[in-house]
Scaffold this motif. Structure first.
Motif, PDB file in Angstrom:
ATOM      1  N   LEU A 389       1.867  18.474  16.995  1.00 34.59           N
ATOM      2  CA  LEU A 389       2.381  19.510  15.457  1.00 34.59           C
ATOM      3  C   LEU A 389       2.353  20.364  15.605  1.00 34.59           C
ATOM      4  N   GLY A 390       2.298  21.659  15.022  1.00 32.31           N
ATOM      5  CA  GLY A 390       2.971  23.171  15.171  1.00 32.31           C
ATOM      6  C   GLY A 390       2.945  23.516  13.177  1.00 32.31           C
ATOM      7  N   TYR A 391       3.140  24.625  13.615  1.00 34.83           N
ATOM      8  CA  TYR A 391       3.969  24.640  12.177  1.00 34.83           C
ATOM      9  C   TYR A 391       3.470  24.584  11.469  1.00 34.83           C
ATOM     10  N   GLU A 392       3.887  23.569  10.361  1.00 36.31           N
ATOM     11  CA  GLU A 392       3.358  23.599   9.091  1.00 36.31           C
ATOM     12  C   GLU A 392       3.356  22.114   9.021  1.00 36.31           C
ATOM     13  N   ASN A 393       1.802  21.423   7.782  1.00 37.59           N
ATOM     14  CA  ASN A 393       1.593  20.455   8.281  1.00 37.59           C
ATOM     15  C   ASN A 393       0.520  19.925   6.856  1.00 37.59           C
ATOM     16  N   ASP A 394       1.310  18.650   6.546  1.00 39.74           N
ATOM     17  CA  ASP A 394       0.656  18.160   4.873  1.00 39.74           C
ATOM     18  C   ASP A 394      -0.316  16.809   5.258  1.00 39.74           C
ATOM     19  N   GLY A 395      -1.589  17.163   4.525  1.00 34.66           N
ATOM     20  CA  GLY A 395      -2.521  15.934   4.352  1.00 34.66           C
ATOM     21  C   GLY A 395      -2.939  15.963   2.995  1.00 34.66           C
ATOM     22  N   CYS A 396      -4.046  15.261   3.126  1.00 36.00           N
ATOM     23  CA  CYS A 396      -4.733  14.681   2.287  1.00 36.00           C
ATOM     24  C   CYS A 396      -6.782  14.634   2.320  1.00 36.00           C
ATOM     25  N   ARG A 397      -7.074  14.859   1.181  1.00 42.10           N
ATOM     26  CA  ARG A 397      -8.907  14.527   2.038  1.00 42.10           C
ATOM     27  C   ARG A 397      -9.071  13.639   1.831  1.00 42.10           C
ATOM     28  N   PHE A 398     -10.283  12.907   2.212  1.00 42.06           N
ATOM     29  CA  PHE A 398     -10.584  11.556   3.088  1.00 42.06           C
ATOM     30  C   PHE A 398     -11.761  11.193   3.279  1.00 42.06           C
ATOM     31  N   THR A 399     -11.966   9.865   3.272  1.00 42.29           N
ATOM     32  CA  THR A 399     -13.464   9.554   3.480  1.00 42.29           C
ATOM     33  C   THR A 399     -13.744   8.705   4.715  1.00 42.29           C
ATOM     34  N   PHE A 400     -14.326   8.211   5.338  1.00 44.37           N
ATOM     35  CA  PHE A 400     -13.834   7.273   6.086  1.00 44.37           C
ATOM     36  C   PHE A 400     -14.762   5.663   5.612  1.00 44.37           C
ATOM     37  N   GLY A 401     -14.375   5.062   6.065  1.00 42.44           N
ATOM     38  CA  GLY A 401     -14.796   3.979   5.355  1.00 42.44           C
ATOM     39  C   GLY A 401     -15.636   2.937   6.713  1.00 42.44           C
ATOM     40  N   SER A 402     -15.883   1.746   6.426  1.00 48.82           N
ATOM     41  CA  SER A 402     -16.663   1.369   7.555  1.00 48.82           C
ATOM     42  C   SER A 402     -15.882   0.971   8.683  1.00 48.82           C
ATOM     43  N   ASP A 403     -14.641   0.919   8.364  1.00 51.36           N
ATOM     44  CA  ASP A 403     -13.946   0.160   9.667  1.00 51.36           C
ATOM     45  C   ASP A 403     -13.174   1.598  10.405  1.00 51.36           C
ATOM     46  N   GLY A 404     -14.855   2.188  10.087  1.00 55.90           N
ATOM     47  CA  GLY A 404     -13.766   3.687  10.494  1.00 55.90           C
ATOM     48  C   GLY A 404     -12.412   4.338  10.921  1.00 55.90           C
ATOM     49  N   VAL A 405     -11.585   3.675   9.816  1.00 55.34           N
ATOM     50  CA  VAL A 405     -10.624   4.379   9.064  1.00 55.34           C
ATOM     51  C   VAL A 405     -10.301   5.014   8.152  1.00 55.34           C
ATOM     52  N   PRO A 406     -10.413   6.036   7.577  1.00 53.53           N
ATOM     53  CA  PRO A 406      -9.870   7.296   6.492  1.00 53.53           C
ATOM     54  C   PRO A 406      -9.470   6.380   5.580  1.00 53.53           C
ATOM     55  N   ARG A 407      -9.967   6.606   4.616  1.00 52.48           N
ATOM     56  CA  ARG A 407      -9.859   6.679   3.425  1.00 52.48           C
ATOM     57  C   ARG A 407      -9.489   7.302   1.940  1.00 52.48           C
ATOM     58  N   ALA A 408      -7.830   7.369   1.746  1.00 52.33           N
ATOM     59  CA  ALA A 408      -7.159   8.852   1.407  1.00 52.33           C
ATOM     60  C   ALA A 408      -8.372   9.240  -0.870  1.00 52.33           C
ATOM     61  N   VAL A 409      -9.012  10.456  -0.563  1.00 56.45           N
ATOM     62  CA  VAL A 409      -9.422  10.640  -2.050  1.00 56.45           C
ATOM     63  C   VAL A 409      -7.804  11.067  -2.878  1.00 56.45           C
ATOM     64  N   PRO A 410      -8.171   9.982  -3.485  1.00 53.38           N
ATOM     65  CA  PRO A 410      -7.156  10.293  -4.775  1.00 53.38           C
ATOM     66  C   PRO A 410      -6.848  11.724  -5.521  1.00 53.38           C
ATOM     67  N   THR A 411      -6.527  12.478  -4.818  1.00 54.66           N
ATOM     68  CA  THR A 411      -6.608  13.721  -6.428  1.00 54.66           C
ATOM     69  C   THR A 411      -5.602  14.938  -5.989  1.00 54.66           C
ATOM     70  N   LEU A 412      -5.196  15.399  -6.948  1.00 54.16           N
ATOM     71  CA  LEU A 412      -4.049  16.513  -6.567  1.00 54.16           C
ATOM     72  C   LEU A 412      -2.532  15.497  -6.948  1.00 54.16           C
ATOM     73  N   GLY A 413      -2.969  14.118  -6.681  1.00 51.84           N
ATOM     74  CA  GLY A 413      -1.180  13.948  -6.619  1.00 51.84           C
ATOM     75  C   GLY A 413      -1.694  12.261  -6.003  1.00 51.84           C
ATOM     76  N   VAL A 414      -2.172  13.117  -4.672  1.00 54.17           N
ATOM     77  CA  VAL A 414      -2.506  11.948  -3.970  1.00 54.17           C
ATOM     78  C   VAL A 414      -2.559  10.602  -3.943  1.00 54.17           C
ATOM     79  N   PRO A 415      -2.006   9.016  -4.075  1.00 52.33           N
ATOM     80  CA  PRO A 415      -2.258   8.075  -4.162  1.00 52.33           C
ATOM     81  C   PRO A 415      -3.468   7.404  -3.848  1.00 52.33           C
ATOM     82  N   GLU A 416      -4.009   6.668  -4.212  1.00 53.06           N
ATOM     83  CA  GLU A 416      -4.553   5.942  -3.862  1.00 53.06           C
ATOM     84  C   GLU A 416      -4.502   4.581  -2.933  1.00 53.06           C
ATOM     85  N   ASN A 417      -3.654   4.345  -2.935  1.00 60.17           N
ATOM     86  CA  ASN A 417      -2.661   3.177  -2.126  1.00 60.17           C
ATOM     87  C   ASN A 417      -3.036   3.450  -0.583  1.00 60.17           C
TER      88      ASN A 417
END
Length: 514
Positions: A389-417
């Motif tokens: 990693l370095g320079y410029e990077n893209d991301g999303c907002r997320f929460t964590f599920g009960s399995d410890g894996v992050p789940r995307a928060v579908p906002t600003l075009g980020v798809p729910e799936n």
């Protein structure tokens, strides 16, 4: 001094390319045309070109040079698709570089995958004549203006009929990456990339962010060719002008820094994915800015933050505006096709932005198809020592599920799936109030808060600059998108990192590129 430009940035076999040049050496010039990939292969050499000396107009950055025609060459029928370096050398031994993207013959495909060169990004950073979409670079480098004033001198109408600065289009082999290769030490003043090298080479702060030679796209092509992976080539502008050219490719990909997209280019890629195509994004800061071409391609329109104030076309029709793709006026945030956005990501290992950052992704979804056979498990870091990693990077907002894996928060075009594979902290700007002078030019947080999030007060929230780099994939229509989330992916391939190499091969295999 010698310099030149062409009438087009891409051509098919049998099509002419015109060269417009100026040279004050008084003698004949020689043109060398060479395809650049894993090696450099010369396809033609033309001697006896006599351009003559022609002045650069004061408004060349916006209106072009208007130099006379110096030479025309034709793309050979046996020239394989790829990036071709055009090098013109004068009688004094001075050399100037430009390029042309050679596409496959019209109606033909020579590979299963299409690499789209980020030529819109090249145009946005081009400051020949003085100014670019970022800055009055000439005034900055001459000392006539300090950075804030020079940035205020950026232009929104850029001519495509002018040369490219050589540090953009023909960077030397040892050009440093746009990443700090080690974490900041205790009490150490922040820095960006390799300031000593850049000072010695007299590079501007904008030279490393665009161009092919010895940068992201070149490194990716070197890796692909060494792995026996065939690629066809096109430019951003080609996709806009001939969207049907995408039909039939198993995968389309962008690499490095595909930051500027036109509406036509985006329409074409979305239709391609929705129809069953696969889109591989080995890039960061992807599709961040909406731009357009005018005057038959002679003008590149990129008003950026002043996309509605300074653009008469936008006053008449908001859809013609040039601004953030995530601007509410467009109702079309880039994450709807990329899955991620720079607004939720940011910088890593640059200035004070994640200056002691981990340098690699932390794995969360170890069962994702992209990690098959990688020997990576939950909590593992991917290539921190490079750093990945370095320079410029893209991301999303997320929460964590009960399995410890992050789940995307579908906002600003980020798809729910969206399926999040790995994450790492980064920053959309440097922390305010630090004792260190800022290095990263500040983003216009007030505009983002007002015109993207609809909440002017959000501009002062720490959350607006705290983000994450994210590696993810999602299904869209009948197609699929994979997004590596960082500009630096190709450098990890160049370093032969086994984890990044296997992930890349997994993506290409799933997308039908064996």
């Amino acid at each position: 001094m010698i310099a030149f430009y062409t009438d087009r940035l891409s051509a098919c076999p049998g099509e002419p390319v015109q060269i417009f040049a100026s040279d004050d050496s008084g003698g004949p010039c020689t043109l060398e045309i060479a395809r650049v990939g894993a090696d450099r292969r010369v396809f033609d050499t033309v001697a006896g070109i006599a351009p003559g000396h022609h002045p650069t107009p004061d408004n060349a950055d916006t209106a072009g040079c208007d130099w006379p025609l110096a030479h025309t060459f034709t793309i050979g029928s046996d020239w394989p698709t790829g990036y071709y370096d055009l090098a013109l050398t004068n009688a004094a031994g001075e050399r100037w570089h430009h390029f042309v993207c050679v596409r496959p013959a019209r109606g033909e495909k020579t590979a299963k995958a299409l690499l789209v060169l980020a030529t819109n990004t090249y145009h946005a950073y081009n400051y020949w004549g003085g100014r670019s979409a970022y800055c009055d670079v000439g005034a900055l480098m001459s000392g006539r203006k300090r950075l804030p004033d020079a940035m205020a001198g950026a232009i929104g109408v850029l001519s495509t009929r002018r040369p490219f600065p050589q540090a953009i289009i023909a960077a030397p082999d040892d050009v440093p990456r746009l990443a700090n290769l080690r974490p900041r030490g205790f009490g150490e003043r922040p820095w960006a990339s390799d300031p000593t090298w850049r000072l010695r080479a007299q590079m501007t702060p904008y030279d490393g962010s665009a161009g092919f030679l010895n940068k992201w796209e070149h490194r990716f092509v070197e890796w692909a060719e060494s792995e026996g992976i065939a690629l066809d080539y096109a430019t951003d502008r080609d996709i806009e002008c001939e969207p049907a050219m995408l039909d039939g490719y198993a995968a389309v990909m962008v690499v490095g820094h595909s930051e500027y997209w036109t509406a036509g280019q985006r329409d074409a890629i979305e239709a391609y994915v929705d129809g069953g195509g696969n889109f591989a994004i080995f890039s960061g800061n992807t599709a961040f800015w909406k731009v357009r071409f005018d005057d038959g391609g002679a003008s590149f329109i990129c008003h950026k933050w002043r996309g509605f104030e300074d653009d008469p076309a936008a006053s008449a029709d908001a859809a013609q505006g040039t601004h953030l793709w995530s601007h509410n006026a467009f109702a079309r945030p880039e994450a709807a096709i990329t899955g991620l956005t720079f607004l939720f990501g940011g910088y890593h290992r640059l200035g004070l932005c994640a200056a002691r950052g981990q340098g690699g992704y932390t794995v969360y979804d170890s069962l994702h198809w992209s990690l098959a056979g990688t020997d990576l498990y939950y909590g593992d870091l991917i290539a921190p020592e490079l750093p990945l990693l370095g320079y410029e990077n893209d991301g999303c907002r997320f929460t964590f599920g009960s399995d410890g894996v992050p789940r995307a928060v579908p906002t600003l075009g980020v798809p729910e799936n969206l399926e999040i594979v790995a994450i790492a902290p980064c920053a959309f700007g440097e922390e305010p109030g630090s004792p260190y002078p800022p290095i990263i030019p500040p983003e216009n947080l007030d505009i983002i808060a007002r015109d993207v999030f609809g909440d002017p007060a959000y501009a002062t929230s720490p959350g607006i600059i705290r983000g994450h780099a994210v590696m993810a994939s999602f299904r869209r229509g009948r197609g699929e998108v994979f997004n590596c989330g960082t500009t630096e992916w190709a450098h990890a391939l160049a370093a032969r990192d086994p984890f990044v190499t296997r992930i890349t091969r997994n993506v290409l295999s799933r997308f039908g590129i064996d």
